[in-house]
Every structure is written in C-alpha cells, then in structure tokens.
Design a protein around this motif. Structure first.
Motif, PDB file in Angstrom:
ATOM      1  N   UNK A 459      -5.367  42.333  36.573  1.00  0.00           N
ATOM      2  CA  UNK A 459      -6.105  42.220  37.831  1.00  0.00           C
ATOM      3  C   UNK A 459      -7.031  41.023  37.856  1.00  0.00           C
ATOM      4  N   UNK A 460      -7.114  40.286  36.758  1.00  0.00           N
ATOM      5  CA  UNK A 460      -7.909  39.063  36.752  1.00  0.00           C
ATOM      6  C   UNK A 460      -7.215  38.038  35.872  1.00  0.00           C
ATOM      7  N   UNK A 461      -7.172  36.796  36.321  1.00  0.00           N
ATOM      8  CA  UNK A 461      -6.376  35.787  35.609  1.00  0.00           C
ATOM      9  C   UNK A 461      -7.053  35.314  34.328  1.00  0.00           C
ATOM     10  N   UNK A 462      -6.239  34.837  33.411  1.00  0.00           N
ATOM     11  CA  UNK A 462      -6.715  34.112  32.243  1.00  0.00           C
ATOM     12  C   UNK A 462      -6.850  32.646  32.634  1.00  0.00           C
ATOM     13  N   UNK A 463      -7.903  31.996  32.147  1.00  0.00           N
ATOM     14  CA  UNK A 463      -8.156  30.603  32.500  1.00  0.00           C
ATOM     15  C   UNK A 463      -7.740  29.700  31.340  1.00  0.00           C
ATOM     16  N   UNK A 464      -6.879  28.745  31.627  1.00  0.00           N
ATOM     17  CA  UNK A 464      -6.418  27.792  30.624  1.00  0.00           C
ATOM     18  C   UNK A 464      -6.886  26.396  31.019  1.00  0.00           C
ATOM     19  N   UNK A 465      -7.541  25.703  30.095  1.00  0.00           N
ATOM     20  CA  UNK A 465      -7.945  24.312  30.312  1.00  0.00           C
ATOM     21  C   UNK A 465      -7.084  23.426  29.417  1.00  0.00           C
ATOM     22  N   UNK A 466      -6.427  22.472  30.045  1.00  0.00           N
ATOM     23  CA  UNK A 466      -5.511  21.595  29.320  1.00  0.00           C
ATOM     24  C   UNK A 466      -5.779  20.146  29.699  1.00  0.00           C
ATOM     25  N   UNK A 470      -1.183  16.523  30.043  1.00  0.00           N
ATOM     26  CA  UNK A 470      -0.234  17.534  29.567  1.00  0.00           C
ATOM     27  C   UNK A 470      -0.157  18.728  30.504  1.00  0.00           C
ATOM     28  N   UNK A 471      -0.733  18.623  31.694  1.00  0.00           N
ATOM     29  CA  UNK A 471      -0.840  19.774  32.586  1.00  0.00           C
ATOM     30  C   UNK A 471       0.525  20.349  32.954  1.00  0.00           C
ATOM     31  N   UNK A 472       1.481  19.486  33.317  1.00  0.00           N
ATOM     32  CA  UNK A 472       2.802  19.984  33.714  1.00  0.00           C
ATOM     33  C   UNK A 472       3.491  20.696  32.555  1.00  0.00           C
ATOM     34  N   UNK A 473       3.410  20.102  31.367  1.00  0.00           N
ATOM     35  CA  UNK A 473       4.026  20.714  30.192  1.00  0.00           C
ATOM     36  C   UNK A 473       3.362  22.058  29.877  1.00  0.00           C
ATOM     37  N   UNK A 474       2.021  22.105  29.942  1.00  0.00           N
ATOM     38  CA  UNK A 474       1.296  23.341  29.664  1.00  0.00           C
ATOM     39  C   UNK A 474       1.659  24.423  30.667  1.00  0.00           C
ATOM     40  N   UNK A 519      -0.407  32.864  23.904  1.00  0.00           N
ATOM     41  CA  UNK A 519      -0.739  31.664  24.679  1.00  0.00           C
ATOM     42  C   UNK A 519      -1.444  30.634  23.806  1.00  0.00           C
ATOM     43  N   UNK A 520      -2.377  31.072  22.996  1.00  0.00           N
ATOM     44  CA  UNK A 520      -3.112  30.139  22.142  1.00  0.00           C
ATOM     45  C   UNK A 520      -2.208  29.503  21.097  1.00  0.00           C
ATOM     46  N   UNK A 521      -1.227  30.242  20.669  1.00  0.00           N
ATOM     47  CA  UNK A 521      -0.302  29.699  19.686  1.00  0.00           C
ATOM     48  C   UNK A 521       0.680  28.717  20.321  1.00  0.00           C
ATOM     49  N   UNK A 522       1.093  28.987  21.568  1.00  0.00           N
ATOM     50  CA  UNK A 522       2.129  28.171  22.217  1.00  0.00           C
ATOM     51  C   UNK A 522       1.564  26.916  22.862  1.00  0.00           C
ATOM     52  N   UNK A 523       0.357  27.008  23.464  1.00  0.00           N
ATOM     53  CA  UNK A 523      -0.170  25.905  24.265  1.00  0.00           C
ATOM     54  C   UNK A 523      -0.965  24.944  23.379  1.00  0.00           C
ATOM     55  N   UNK A 524      -0.302  23.958  22.849  1.00  0.00           N
ATOM     56  CA  UNK A 524      -0.929  22.994  21.955  1.00  0.00           C
ATOM     57  C   UNK A 524      -1.949  22.141  22.703  1.00  0.00           C
ATOM     58  N   UNK A 525      -3.157  22.021  22.131  1.00  0.00           N
ATOM     59  CA  UNK A 525      -4.184  21.164  22.723  1.00  0.00           C
ATOM     60  C   UNK A 525      -4.919  21.792  23.884  1.00  0.00           C
TER      61      UNK A 525
END
Length: 734
Positions: A459-466, A470-474, A519-525
């Motif tokens: 019901x609430x999103x996770x926030x990812x800063x990239x 690399x935004x498109x790849x992330x 997510x933390x393991x997959x999203x490098x950087x």
C-alpha cells in the motif's frame, strides 16, 4: 512538679541554643551570607541570558525522516537525496473509500469528484513541476498533485487512490497544510467512509503529537514532582525551593542544548528534548532530596545554616558527583550508536544532568541558607534536637529480616527477578508505523482498512534513488525483481533520479523485507529506501548498536564505581544487580504491553535506551548505599553492622528519591505514542524494583554474605578496622 521541671529544662535549652547561635554569628561575620547572596545573583544573571536561548530550542529541533534513521543506512541515503531534489521530500497520501457491503456507482462518482478537486491548497497557484517550486517559503505552496490510478478490492467494498506532491524542502507546515486540505475535501458521504492515510498523513499525525511534547512534559513533570515533594516534606514552603532550583536547571539545559545544536550541529529531536526534560526533573529532584536530607541533619548539629550547608555539601558532594558521573558516562556512550536520534540523545541528556547537578549544588544551597531553618516549618530541625525515627525503624526492620536469612533472601530475590525476566520472550515484534499511536488517528484507520482490503498488495511504494545516467537500466532491473508489482520513474535532480517501486507483499511483512533485500542486491549503485526499508534498517542498526553501546556503558560505569568505592567486587555486584533489574523490567513489559495494553509492536530502540537509563540511574542508589557502607567500615564497624547501618540511614531518602524518579519517567507513559509509553513504563518499573527490592534486600544480603570480601582488593578487605573515616568520606545521605 514534673511538668514544671520539664518546662524549666526547655527554657534553659532554648537559652543555650540562642546563646550558641549568637556566638556562632559573632564569630562568622557577614561574609558567609554575602557568598549565598552572590550565588543567587549569579544565577539571576545566568537565567536572564539562558532564558533568551531556551525558548529557541524548538527552532533547532530536527524531526525529518533522516534524523531518526541510521547514519550509514541505505534508506538514510535515500531520505537525504530526496531532500535535495526539486521540491524536497515527496508527500505521499492514500485516499481510502469504503462501504460495508460494496461501493455503489454513486460512491465511485463521488470519489472521482473529490479526487479531481484536490490540486493544491485553496487560493494557491500551483507550480507545474517540483522544479518550479524551488525554495518557496510560503507554507501553502506546492507542486501540482499527481493522482495515481484507482485500485479496487476484490470484494468491491474498498477503493484506493494515491496522491503525491512536493512541498518546500524541510517545510513541515507545508506538508501539514496539504494533508489538512485533502482531509477537508475528502469527506464521508451517505454511509461511505473516507480516510486519508499513507506515509505523509502518518508523519503529520506523529508531528502533531511531537509539537505539544515539550509543553506537556514540562507541565506534567513539574506537577508530579511538586506533589511528591509536598508529600515528602510535609511543608507548605519547602517543596517550592527544590522545584525552583530544578526549573532553573531545566532552563539552563535547554539553552545549553540550543548551543550544542547551533555550534556543533548536534542532532536534537523532539524525542531527545523530551527525555532531557524528564532527566533534569528526575535526577535533579533526586539530588535535591539527598542534599536537603543531609542539610536537615546538619542543622540539628550546627548552629548556623551556612555552616550546616557547608557540612552537608562536604558530606554528600562526592556521592552526588559520582552519581551524576555514572549517568553522564552512560549517556555519552550513546555517541557510539549509529542511529542519529540515539547518538544525539547522548550529549543532550548529559548536558541536562550536568545542569541539574550544577543547580542542586549551587542555587539550591544558596536558597536554603538564605531562607534559614524556618523553611522546614512546621517540622523545623532545631539545633540540638533529635530526628524522628519512624522511617528508619522500617528499614531497620527490613535489614534485620535480611540478616537472619541472607542466603534465602538473596536466592529468593534472584529467582524472582529471573522469573520476571522470562516475560521478555513475550515482547511484541517490531513496531510498525501505523501502530505507533495509543489512540487511532485517521491515518492509522486508513492503513488498517487498506491492509484488510489488499492483503497481498503493497500500500506504499519503496523509494529507489539511482544515478540519472543509469535510471533506465535501474527501472528495467527493478521490474524484473521477484516480488515487485510495478515501478515508475519519478523526479530527477542533482545527478539522481527517483523511482517508485510497488511490492506485491504487505508493508513491513517478511515477504516485503525479502523483496527489499533482492532489490538492494540487484540494483547496482542505487539506494533503496521508503518507510518499509527504514523499518528494516532500524531493526538491523539497533541490534548492532546494542552490541556496541552496552559493553561501553558497563565498562564506563564499572570504572566510576571502582574509583569511588576502591573495590572491584562491589562495582561488579552493583552492575549485576541493575542488569538483573533491566531484564526483569523488560519481562514485565512483555507481560503488559501486548496482553494488557494491546500494543502490536515494540519500539526497536527500547532495549538499548532502557538499559542505559536503568544501569546509569539505578547505580545511583547503589552508590549512596555502598558509599555509606564503606564509611561505616572505615569508622571501625564490622561488615554486618556497616551494611545494616547503611540500609537504616539511607533507606528512607533512597526510597523517596526512587519514587520521584519513577514518577517522572512514568509521565512519559501519559503521552499518546506507544514508544513513550513503553519507555516510561519499563524505566519506572525498573527504578521501583531497584529501589525497594534490589537495594533493600539483594545488595544488603550480598553484603552480609560476602563480608569484607566485597571490598576486594582494597584495604578494607584486609584490615580488621580503622579508627575513623577520612574527612572526604562521610555519609551520602542521613
């Protein structure tokens, strides 16, 4: 005939007292009174300066998300980076429409109309994007509101919309204005309930509680202390003197903490400022009780108040310094913590204790000396009189019962504490954000409806800063992670881009935690944050901080005790006792929080904070008891006599001090936040256990069993007895 003789004797005694006082006054001169007036004048100047800064403490209090997070955690990096994006942190809300039995077409139309009316606060022209918002200062300026798609529950009874907007960076008034505006527009209609939830609404409701925290705590704590002082002293005047001194210490503490925040950029949160207030009143009143009790006894032995106060300060000064030293040392160990708010509490609390001690050792003595003996009316301690022995008889009886069967008493107490500690296994799990209130505000009701209607959906999103490059790849990688329902690109600025990721699992569940890990393991950087990630990081960091801070607290307290008591066994005994009290108090919490109070979670910082406070504060009473025991031993008393005399002479004042300290921390339990109720309850219960069980029976029983060995390797463990105590070591309490 007998009464005439007694009357003649009283008159003669009064004449002798008057003659002694006159002789003392003529020999001392006015210089000593000038000292008292000088101290009072100095405090007037200090308060005049400090008052101007004390009122500004609220201006430097920081209650942003990052201020309550671990300094090095992934979610903290996200919160810090979001503040630098155009418009600052995003305010995310969820509108929850619900009707038992299912929503009608009219309900959906009403919801759509209400949603379309939510753009910005009334009368404000919205910026077209967060970038155009810039550094706006008006609390009613917002970026345009973004509406998410409608989501309907399987049974058709609940409809949810997400809303997001950007407000001026670090502007809490702006966030509150937006939430209030949404609540005014989204209202119940013909049996359909409308609730506003989401992280933004939860945050605003929590800040509403923190906003009144300082005033509520100050008034409540002051009233509790005043009532207990009246009951303790049974005087219409005397209770005001310590209360005034404690109040002066609190003003100086607030001003000093304002200086810490301004000059050294120390993190000061509403939580740490509130706890500091309780510390100043609790510890300060304890010091006052001990000093006044000793001063009252000295007045019976000394003609002039000035000389009596000087003797009282010589007598209890070393114990008061050692007592405050253990608290300060324990609090400063919090600087090793990784949590920003816990690390900031260390120096903030230490400053409060130092200011309280300074007021009790300077301002309080000056006031008492200037007011003279009559401040104790109607129980005036006349020169040459004998004190009442009612309370001393009570503690003498307790000591005698312990002396008859010390082994039985000690083992029974240890078993009781151990049994109570087993209740800690019943402590609830980690406290979720929506469960953090004792009474349910609208935001928690909305989140409860959501969790029931959408058990398999976040019901609430996770926030990812990239990094923007690399935004498109992330974004593509995030959508491929198992447990992710969707991901959308957000704002960009300063080389970073924000991506909102929706998990399939419920918030703060084990499944969502696993998704965060993937997510933390997959999203490098990239950095993964948001409320659920913050809760995960808090749990991990609190476990790490406990392993770091608790040994430091134990070592620092043991060193202070070893220096004061000239022993290794006695400090180990006292620290073991307070550690057992901590375990028992947590166990009582486990028996009460869930089954009785209905709390669904435990604040992750509770074990560490309660340990620091119970060890540092609880050792105080051990210091007063063992310091007096050591004095009696130095005067030539045997081990049993020294232990029982110490209990008899310090029991009453320790009982009063422990009751006051427990009551001041119990004030925290009156606040409408679960973490404060839990903190206040555990500390108050622990202090009472320490005061009336551990000090009275267990420590005394251990003293009786160990005998002189308790002072090993000091000379008291070898020497049979000495002639008298050195001048610096006199009783800590009457």
């Amino acid at each position: 005939m007998g009464s005439n003789t007694a009357g003649t004797s009283d008159i003669a005694g009064a004449k002798d007292t008057a003659a002694a006082e006159a002789t003392a006054k003529s020999s001392t001169g006015p210089r000593r009174w000038v000292v008292a007036w000088g101290v009072l004048a100095l405090w007037v100047i200090v308060l005049a300066v400090a008052g101007a800064f004390a009122g500004r403490l609220g201006d430097v209090q920081r209650d942003q998300t990052a201020d309550y997070l671990p300094a090095g955690a992934d979610s903290t990096q996200v919160a810090a980076l979001q503040e630098k994006l155009p418009g600052g942190e995003i305010t995310a809300l969820v509108l929850v429409y619900h009707r038992d039995g299912g929503l009608t077409a009219a309900d959906r139309a009403t919801a759509a109309r209400q949603l379309s009316a939510i753009t910005v606060a009334p009368g404000v022209q919205a910026a077209k994007s967060p970038a155009e918002l810039g550094d706006a200062k008006d609390p009613k300026e917002f970026a345009a509101v973004q509406h998410g798609p409608a989501v309907t529950s399987k049974d058709g009874a609940t409809l949810a919309y997400t809303l997001t907007t950007a407000a001026p960076a670090k502007n809490d008034d702006a966030r509150k204005a937006f939430v209030d505006d949404v609540r005014q527009r989204a209202t119940d209609t013909d049996g359909m309930s409308v609730r506003v939830g989401g992280d933004g609404a939860l945050d605003v409701d929590a800040r509403g509680v923190f906003g009144s925290l300082d005033t509520t705590l100050m008034l409540a704590t002051g009233l509790v202390v005043a009532l207990l002082l009246i009951l303790t002293y049974r005087s219409p005047v005397l209770w005001l003197v310590p209360l005034l001194a404690v109040g002066a210490g609190a003003v100086c503490a607030r001003a000093a903490v304002y200086g810490l925040a301004t000059v050294f950029d120390t993190t000061v949160t509403s939580q740490s400022a509130g706890i500091m207030t309780v510390l100043v009143f609790g510890a300060g009143t304890d010091y006052a009780l001990l000093l006044v009790a000793r001063y009252r006894d000295e007045l019976r032995r000394t003609p002039l108040p000035y000389d009596a106060m000087r003797a009282a300060l010589r007598g209890c000064g070393p114990a008061l310094f050692a007592s405050s030293g253990t608290v300060v040392a324990g609090l400063l160990c919090l600087l090793a913590a990784d949590l920003n708010n816990i690390r900031g509490l260390g120096p903030v609390g230490a400053v409060g204790v130092v200011c309280a001690l300074a007021a009790m050792l300077t301002l309080l003595p000056a006031l008492l000396v200037l007011l003279g003996r009559r401040v104790f009316w109607p129980l005036i301690p006349e020169y040459g009189s004998e004190p009442a022995a009612r309370r001393r008889n009570l503690f003498a009886a307790m000591g005698s019962s312990t002396a008859k069967r010390p082994t039985t008493v000690l083992l029974t107490g240890v078993v009781l504490l151990g049994a109570l500690a087993l209740g800690a296994f019943n402590l609830p799990g980690a406290l979720k954000q929506e469960d953090s209130f004792t009474s349910k505000p609208e935001s928690t009701l909305a989140m409860g409806t959501l969790s029931t209607a959408f058990p398999d959906r976040g019901s609430r999103p996770l926030q990812v800063m990239t990094p923007t490059g690399r935004a498109d790849r992330t974004l593509a990688d995030a959508r491929l992670v198992d447990g992710v329902a969707g991901a959308e690109r957000g704002r960009s600025g300063g080389g970073w881009t924000e991506i909102a990721v929706t998990a399939t699992a419920a918030p703060e569940s084990a499944a969502e935690s696993a998704t965060i890990g993937r997510l933390r393991q997959r999203l490098t950087g990239a950095h993964v944050g948001g409320a659920s990630a913050q809760a995960l990081d808090l749990a991990d960091t609190n476990a790490h901080d406990r392993l770091t801070v608790i040994p430091l607290v134990l070592i620092s307290v043991l060193l202070v005790l070893a220096l004061l008591l000239r022993s290794l066994i006695a400090p180990l005994l006292l620290v073991a006792a307070v550690a057992a009290v901590w375990g028992a108090a947590l166990g009582i919490g486990g028996l009460v929080f869930g089954p009785v109070l209905g709390f669904h979670g435990l604040d992750p910082g509770l074990p560490l904070l309660t340990f620091v406070f119970l060890v540092a504060l609880g050792v105080d009473y051990g210091i007063f008891l063992m310091h007096r025991t050591r004095e009696e031993a130095l005067r030539g008393a045997g081990p049993q006599e020294a232990a029982l005399t110490a209990l008899r002479t310090t029991g009453g004042v320790i009982a009063s001090a422990g009751t006051v300290l427990a009551a001041t921390f119990a004030v925290l339990a009156s606040l409408p936040l679960v973490m404060f109720v839990e903190l206040g309850t555990v500390i108050a219960v622990g202090v009472l256990l320490d005061t009336f069980l551990v000090r009275t029976y267990l420590v005394t029983g251990a003293n009786l069993l160990l005998g002189r060995a308790v002072w090993w390797p000091g000379r008291l463990s070898r020497a049979p007895r000495t002639a008298e105590a050195p001048p610096a070591l006199v009783s800590a309490a009457p």
